[in-house]
Scaffold this motif. Sequence first.
Motif, mmCIF file in Angstrom:
data_model
loop_
_atom_site.group_PDB
_atom_site.id
_atom_site.type_symbol
_atom_site.label_atom_id
_atom_site.label_comp_id
_atom_site.label_asym_id
_atom_site.label_seq_id
_atom_site.Cartn_x
_atom_site.Cartn_y
_atom_site.Cartn_z
ATOM 1 N N GLY A 275 0.824 -1.205 0.000
ATOM 2 C CA GLY A 275 0.000 0.000 0.000
ATOM 3 C C GLY A 275 0.852 1.246 0.000
ATOM 4 O O GLY A 275 2.076 1.195 -0.146
ATOM 5 N N GLU A 276 0.202 2.374 0.134
ATOM 6 C CA GLU A 276 0.880 3.655 0.249
ATOM 7 C C GLU A 276 0.065 4.555 1.161
ATOM 8 O O GLU A 276 -1.152 4.407 1.293
ATOM 9 C CB GLU A 276 1.089 4.297 -1.121
ATOM 10 N N ALA A 277 0.752 5.473 1.811
ATOM 11 C CA ALA A 277 0.100 6.359 2.771
ATOM 12 C C ALA A 277 0.516 7.794 2.501
ATOM 13 O O ALA A 277 1.676 8.070 2.192
ATOM 14 C CB ALA A 277 0.461 5.964 4.205
ATOM 15 N N LEU A 278 -0.435 8.690 2.618
ATOM 16 C CA LEU A 278 -0.169 10.111 2.490
ATOM 17 C C LEU A 278 0.064 10.668 3.890
ATOM 18 O O LEU A 278 -0.865 10.738 4.702
ATOM 19 C CB LEU A 278 -1.339 10.822 1.806
ATOM 20 N N LEU A 279 1.318 11.043 4.171
ATOM 21 C CA LEU A 279 1.709 11.539 5.485
ATOM 22 C C LEU A 279 2.108 13.004 5.380
ATOM 23 O O LEU A 279 2.631 13.447 4.360
ATOM 24 C CB LEU A 279 2.886 10.736 6.047
ATOM 25 N N SER A 280 1.868 13.738 6.457
ATOM 26 C CA SER A 280 2.283 15.138 6.527
ATOM 27 C C SER A 280 3.201 15.333 7.720
ATOM 28 O O SER A 280 3.023 14.693 8.766
ATOM 29 C CB SER A 280 1.074 16.065 6.645
ATOM 30 N N LEU A 281 4.192 16.197 7.555
ATOM 31 C CA LEU A 281 5.145 16.520 8.617
ATOM 32 C C LEU A 281 5.156 18.031 8.825
ATOM 33 O O LEU A 281 5.147 18.802 7.848
ATOM 34 C CB LEU A 281 6.552 16.036 8.267
ATOM 35 N N LYS A 282 5.204 18.444 10.076
ATOM 36 C CA LYS A 282 5.324 19.862 10.414
ATOM 37 C C LYS A 282 6.110 19.988 11.707
ATOM 38 O O LYS A 282 5.815 19.299 12.684
ATOM 39 C CB LYS A 282 3.956 20.516 10.558
ATOM 40 N N TYR A 283 7.108 20.878 11.687
ATOM 41 C CA TYR A 283 7.920 21.096 12.887
ATOM 42 C C TYR A 283 7.789 22.542 13.328
ATOM 43 O O TYR A 283 7.930 23.476 12.523
ATOM 44 C CB TYR A 283 9.385 20.759 12.620
ATOM 45 N N LEU A 284 7.519 22.723 14.631
ATOM 46 C CA LEU A 284 7.407 24.039 15.240
ATOM 47 C C LEU A 284 8.615 24.249 16.139
ATOM 48 O O LEU A 284 8.666 23.704 17.253
ATOM 49 C CB LEU A 284 6.107 24.145 16.042
ATOM 50 N N PRO A 285 9.648 24.987 15.684
ATOM 51 C CA PRO A 285 10.879 25.095 16.461
ATOM 52 C C PRO A 285 10.709 25.835 17.787
ATOM 53 O O PRO A 285 11.404 25.548 18.757
ATOM 54 C CB PRO A 285 11.825 25.844 15.519
ATOM 55 N N THR A 286 9.811 26.813 17.844
ATOM 56 C CA THR A 286 9.652 27.580 19.080
ATOM 57 C C THR A 286 9.120 26.709 20.216
ATOM 58 O O THR A 286 9.659 26.683 21.327
ATOM 59 C CB THR A 286 8.716 28.769 18.854
ATOM 60 N N SER A 287 8.074 25.968 19.932
ATOM 61 C CA SER A 287 7.495 25.073 20.940
ATOM 62 C C SER A 287 8.115 23.689 20.914
ATOM 63 O O SER A 287 7.729 22.834 21.719
ATOM 64 C CB SER A 287 5.978 24.966 20.738
ATOM 65 N N GLN A 288 9.033 23.447 19.960
ATOM 66 C CA GLN A 288 9.730 22.167 19.838
ATOM 67 C C GLN A 288 8.741 21.000 19.708
ATOM 68 O O GLN A 288 8.808 20.013 20.417
ATOM 69 C CB GLN A 288 10.675 21.941 21.013
ATOM 70 N N ARG A 289 7.831 21.150 18.787
ATOM 71 C CA ARG A 289 6.814 20.128 18.549
ATOM 72 C C ARG A 289 6.918 19.606 17.118
ATOM 73 O O ARG A 289 7.112 20.377 16.180
ATOM 74 C CB ARG A 289 5.411 20.677 18.801
ATOM 75 N N LEU A 290 6.766 18.316 16.989
ATOM 76 C CA LEU A 290 6.716 17.654 15.686
ATOM 77 C C LEU A 290 5.313 17.104 15.495
ATOM 78 O O LEU A 290 4.818 16.342 16.336
ATOM 79 C CB LEU A 290 7.740 16.527 15.595
ATOM 80 N N GLU A 291 4.682 17.472 14.404
ATOM 81 C CA GLU A 291 3.331 17.009 14.107
ATOM 82 C C GLU A 291 3.378 16.058 12.916
ATOM 83 O O GLU A 291 3.864 16.424 11.833
ATOM 84 C CB GLU A 291 2.411 18.192 13.805
ATOM 85 N N VAL A 292 2.901 14.848 13.139
ATOM 86 C CA VAL A 292 2.855 13.820 12.095
ATOM 87 C C VAL A 292 1.392 13.553 11.782
ATOM 88 O O VAL A 292 0.621 13.147 12.664
ATOM 89 C CB VAL A 292 3.555 12.524 12.550
#
Length: 410
Positions: A275-292
């Motif tokens: 299969g295949e998956a559509l993934l998104s990545l976002k990094y917030l350096p100020t709050s040091q958060r990674l959103e997957v």
Amino acid sequence: MGNLAESISNSFQVGCGCQGNKMLFTAVSLSLVFSEDVEYIVLAVSALIFFIALCFLIWQIHRYCTQFTVSQSAADDLAAKTGGFHFGKPAQYAKMEGSYEEQQLSQSTSCTNLGSSFDLSSLEDLEEEPIKGSLRFSLFYDQLQSKLVVTVLDARDLAMRDFSQSVDPFVWVRLLWAEKENELQSSMQCVLHEWQTRLVKRSCSPVFGDQFSCSLAQEELSRVTVRFEVRDFDKFSRHGILGEARAPLSGLKVSYPMELRRDLQVPQKVMDIVGEALLSLKYLPTSQRLEVGVLKIHTVCHPKKTERALYSRISVTCNQCKLRHQSTTQKRRWEVTVFNEVMTFVLPDQQITECTIEVSVFELPPSKKSSKKLIGHIHLKKSRISDNEHWRMMMRSLRQPVAKWHLILI
């Protein structure tokens, strides 16, 4: 004067008595002294016991070191380069680079759980350790009962693992069903059935003799590939992979029992696209958060296996230590299952450059009594060439989500 003389006499008698007792004690003590032969024997026995204890201690230390010096370097799954998904047409997969990956588990010695929870890890060890040996098996399709019978017979001349100088082999058998006929290497697949043989300890040429069967329509034989993966059981670490053999049924006449012997090859995980998956990545350096974000998952499902649910689990690992994991909600399985869910992980700047993101896709059967089934994995890591693009896009577009399709591999 008489009393004084009497007291002196009594004192002399008491002194003589004490002196006599002391001499008697000395005589008894002398009588208990061992001879020289006995002393030498006692000394030799003591030295022998000390030598045996020292050897046992050295053996325990060597055993501990050999068990925990196994390389734990984990490699990552390779994902596709930039590419989209088109409804009604399979996605165009770019050529994938990098090392292959292995599945190993750390379960008990019970054969029923040898491969029930395998995790993807690096197959880089296979490049250093030569793949050798062969596997003998037989295939037969019973037309009257519409059953495929697979028998794992034996293996020969398997390679020993360097760290253990022995091998405890067993065979993991998968029945792969392709989405399109006669395009087994390019189309996506799903696992119809999977079995495992018994464990044979300390044998480079094990004899198995295990037989498995499943119901299968005759017109589906051309879409099925039987994959045999020979593994080395390891109780304290991930299991090793000694090689694999594949048998596409499209080119075989299995209406009669057919016995084959195939040389073991390096596992070709790129061929096992589920299969295949559509993934998104976002990094917030100020709050040091990674959103997957898990947006969509496209999988192949056999027509008879309907009304099943899907969910995915996202794990973040740093320096071989799993920091945290989160799971999506369960969704009914379609050709394209839409999730649109985002998981947030708190990661400092140093960890964001060293972490590995693993997305595991699971299938839930309709019966609540049945357990979940692992479909496949996606690994994202900055150090891998094919995944660098997604990471670079994320780091160039801070605070903005970046989406990309990734292949799901077994």
